[in-house]
Structures are given as structure tokens and as C-alpha cells.
Design a protein around this motif. Structure first.
Motif, PDB file in Angstrom:
ATOM      1  N   GLY A  61       4.441   5.539   5.735  1.00 13.37           N
ATOM      2  CA  GLY A  61       4.893   5.090   5.021  1.00 13.37           C
ATOM      3  C   GLY A  61       5.162   3.754   4.996  1.00 13.37           C
ATOM      4  N   ALA A  62       5.499   3.410   5.894  1.00 11.55           N
ATOM      5  CA  ALA A  62       5.572   2.059   6.531  1.00 11.55           C
ATOM      6  C   ALA A  62       4.089   1.031   6.394  1.00 11.55           C
ATOM      7  CB  ALA A  62       6.588   1.305   7.793  1.00 11.55           C
ATOM      8  N   VAL A  63       2.896   1.398   6.589  1.00 11.56           N
ATOM      9  CA  VAL A  63       1.973   1.256   7.148  1.00 11.56           C
ATOM     10  C   VAL A  63       1.462   1.429   5.366  1.00 11.56           C
ATOM     11  CG1 VAL A  63      -0.158   1.162   7.675  1.00 11.56           C
ATOM     12  CG2 VAL A  63       1.000   1.602   9.392  1.00 11.56           C
ATOM     13  N   LEU A  64       1.413   2.486   5.084  1.00 11.75           N
ATOM     14  CA  LEU A  64       1.210   2.974   3.677  1.00 11.75           C
ATOM     15  C   LEU A  64       1.356   1.244   2.237  1.00 11.75           C
ATOM     16  CD1 LEU A  64       0.311   6.287   3.239  1.00 11.75           C
ATOM     17  CD2 LEU A  64      -1.441   4.315   3.396  1.00 11.75           C
ATOM     18  N   GLY A  65       2.940   0.803   2.963  1.00 18.91           N
ATOM     19  CA  GLY A  65       3.048   0.053   2.074  1.00 18.91           C
ATOM     20  C   GLY A  65       2.653  -1.410   2.040  1.00 18.91           C
ATOM     21  N   TYR A  66       2.369  -1.327   3.056  1.00 16.64           N
ATOM     22  CA  TYR A  66       1.976  -2.833   3.587  1.00 16.64           C
ATOM     23  C   TYR A  66       0.589  -3.020   3.314  1.00 16.64           C
ATOM     24  CZ  TYR A  66       0.341  -6.803   6.471  1.00 16.64           C
ATOM     25  OH  TYR A  66      -0.212  -7.635   6.726  1.00 16.64           O
ATOM     26  N   VAL A  67      -0.312  -1.938   3.895  1.00 14.19           N
ATOM     27  CA  VAL A  67      -1.364  -1.632   2.583  1.00 14.19           C
ATOM     28  C   VAL A  67      -1.573  -2.149   1.341  1.00 14.19           C
ATOM     29  CG1 VAL A  67      -3.636  -0.696   2.406  1.00 14.19           C
ATOM     30  CG2 VAL A  67      -2.393  -1.038   4.737  1.00 14.19           C
ATOM     31  N   VAL A  68      -0.562  -1.317   0.677  1.00 14.92           N
ATOM     32  CA  VAL A  68      -0.742  -1.365  -0.591  1.00 14.92           C
ATOM     33  C   VAL A  68      -0.252  -3.124  -1.483  1.00 14.92           C
ATOM     34  CG1 VAL A  68       0.686  -0.112  -3.102  1.00 14.92           C
ATOM     35  CG2 VAL A  68      -0.717   0.790  -1.484  1.00 14.92           C
ATOM     36  N   ALA A  72      -2.767  -5.410  -3.926  1.00 13.30           N
ATOM     37  CA  ALA A  72      -2.638  -5.151  -4.719  1.00 13.30           C
ATOM     38  C   ALA A  72      -0.951  -6.669  -4.972  1.00 13.30           C
ATOM     39  CB  ALA A  72      -1.462  -3.806  -5.432  1.00 13.30           C
ATOM     40  N   GLY A  73      -0.885  -6.948  -3.997  1.00 11.94           N
ATOM     41  CA  GLY A  73       0.026  -8.422  -4.476  1.00 11.94           C
ATOM     42  C   GLY A  73       1.613  -8.062  -4.633  1.00 11.94           C
ATOM     43  N   THR A  74       1.953  -7.051  -4.635  1.00 10.94           N
ATOM     44  CA  THR A  74       3.146  -6.145  -5.172  1.00 10.94           C
ATOM     45  C   THR A  74       4.406  -6.848  -3.669  1.00 10.94           C
ATOM     46  OG1 THR A  74       2.766  -4.500  -4.964  1.00 10.94           O
ATOM     47  CG2 THR A  74       2.570  -4.831  -7.121  1.00 10.94           C
ATOM     48  N   THR A  75       3.950  -7.839  -3.770  1.00 10.96           N
ATOM     49  CA  THR A  75       5.521  -8.002  -2.181  1.00 10.96           C
ATOM     50  C   THR A  75       5.881  -6.722  -1.600  1.00 10.96           C
ATOM     51  OG1 THR A  75       3.437 -10.145  -1.807  1.00 10.96           O
ATOM     52  CG2 THR A  75       5.780  -9.326  -0.611  1.00 10.96           C
ATOM     53  N   PRO A  76       7.455  -7.173  -2.264  1.00 13.02           N
ATOM     54  CA  PRO A  76       8.812  -6.104  -0.915  1.00 13.02           C
ATOM     55  C   PRO A  76       8.414  -5.191  -1.934  1.00 13.02           C
ATOM     56  CG  PRO A  76       9.780  -7.667  -2.942  1.00 13.02           C
ATOM     57  CD  PRO A  76       8.382  -8.064  -3.299  1.00 13.02           C
ATOM     58  N   TRP A  77       7.559  -4.453  -3.312  1.00 13.10           N
ATOM     59  CA  TRP A  77       8.300  -3.289  -3.931  1.00 13.10           C
ATOM     60  C   TRP A  77       7.101  -1.911  -3.429  1.00 13.10           C
ATOM     61  CZ3 TRP A  77      12.430  -3.133  -5.529  1.00 13.10           C
ATOM     62  CH2 TRP A  77      12.905  -4.261  -6.085  1.00 13.10           C
ATOM     63  N   GLY A  78       6.119  -2.004  -2.589  1.00 12.17           N
ATOM     64  CA  GLY A  78       5.141  -0.984  -2.040  1.00 12.17           C
ATOM     65  C   GLY A  78       6.015  -0.630  -1.300  1.00 12.17           C
ATOM     66  N   MET A  79       6.107  -1.981  -0.139  1.00 13.22           N
ATOM     67  CA  MET A  79       6.732  -1.315   1.244  1.00 13.22           C
ATOM     68  C   MET A  79       7.697  -0.950   0.921  1.00 13.22           C
ATOM     69  SD  MET A  79       6.994  -2.098   4.734  1.00 13.22           S
ATOM     70  CE  MET A  79       6.257  -3.734   5.429  1.00 13.22           C
ATOM     71  N   ILE A  80       8.827  -0.760  -0.096  1.00 10.32           N
ATOM     72  CA  ILE A  80      10.241  -0.449  -0.051  1.00 10.32           C
ATOM     73  C   ILE A  80      10.376   1.328  -0.642  1.00 10.32           C
ATOM     74  CG2 ILE A  80      12.255  -0.142  -1.354  1.00 10.32           C
ATOM     75  CD1 ILE A  80      12.179  -3.531  -1.330  1.00 10.32           C
TER      76      ILE A  80
END
Length: 116
Positions: A61-68, A72-80
Motif C-alpha cells: 500500500g505504501a509503495v503504490l501510494g508513493y507511485v501514485v 499524479a502529483g497528489t503528494t500526501p493523499w495517494g500515500m495516505i
């Protein structure tokens, strides 16, 4: 002479019986000890399996959030969001492994094996 020989054979038979009984008792103790250690090994294996599944789900989940976030440029939200989804998936995997939650069933009613 035969009386001494019979007494000697009888004594040897009793000694052999005593040694065999002692050995059987020792083997029973050894089997009990082995069964306890096998239970311990099974518990350790289950604990390692559950913890690795939980950590792997969070890491994915963390790696996919970082990639997103990177693409996508949605810096904290994809990771969260994906980190929380990974945590939820990890908890679900742990509960499935422990038998608290049932395994997923067939997608269609006709896919069951016992319908044939």
C-alpha cells in the motif's frame, strides 16, 4: 546344574524385561517432548506467516501510494489513502488466516464444486 542354569536364565529374563520397560518409558517421554516441540514450531510458523502477510500488505500500500503520488502529483493523499487501504487489507488477511473471517466464495452460483 540345570537348576542353576534355569535360575540364571530366569534372572536374565527379568533383567531384560526391566531394561525394556525402562526403555519404553524413556521413549514415551521422548515422544511427549517431541509433540510439545512440534506444537511450538507450528505456532512459530503461524506467527511468522501472519506477521509477514500483515507487513507485506502495508508495504505494498505504501509503495503504490508513493507511485501514485509521483505520477499524479497528489503528494500526501495517494500515500495516505493507499497506506490505509494496505493496513485494512493486512488486517483482513490476518483475520482470514486465523479463521475469524470466511474465505471468499465463488463469484457465480454455478461455480460451486458441489453443484455438479
Amino acid at each position: 546344574m540345570t537348576g542353576d542354569r534355569d535360575d540364571s536364565l530366569e534372572q536374565r529374563r527379568k533383567d531384560l524385561s526391566a531394561k525394556l520397560a525402562e526403555r519404553a518409558k524413556g521413549e514415551a517421554v521422548g515422544k511427549a517432548r517431541e509433540s510439545r516441540s512440534e506444537e511450538s514450531r507450528k505456532g512459530m510458523a503461524l506467527g511468522l506467516k501472519i506477521s509477514s502477510e500483515f507487513i507485506a500488505a502495508i508495504a505494498v500500500g505504501a509503495v503504490l501510494g508513493y507511485v501514485v503520488d509521483r505520477f499524479a502529483g497528489t503528494t500526501p493523499w495517494g500515500m495516505i489513502i493507499l497506506l490505509l487501504l494496505g493496513f485494512c487489507a493486512g488486517v483482513l488477511n490476518v483475520m482470514r488466516s486465523l479463521g475469524v473471517v470466511a474465505q471468499p466464495g465463488p463469484l457465480r452460483p454455478g461455480d460451486r464444486k458441489d453443484d455438479r
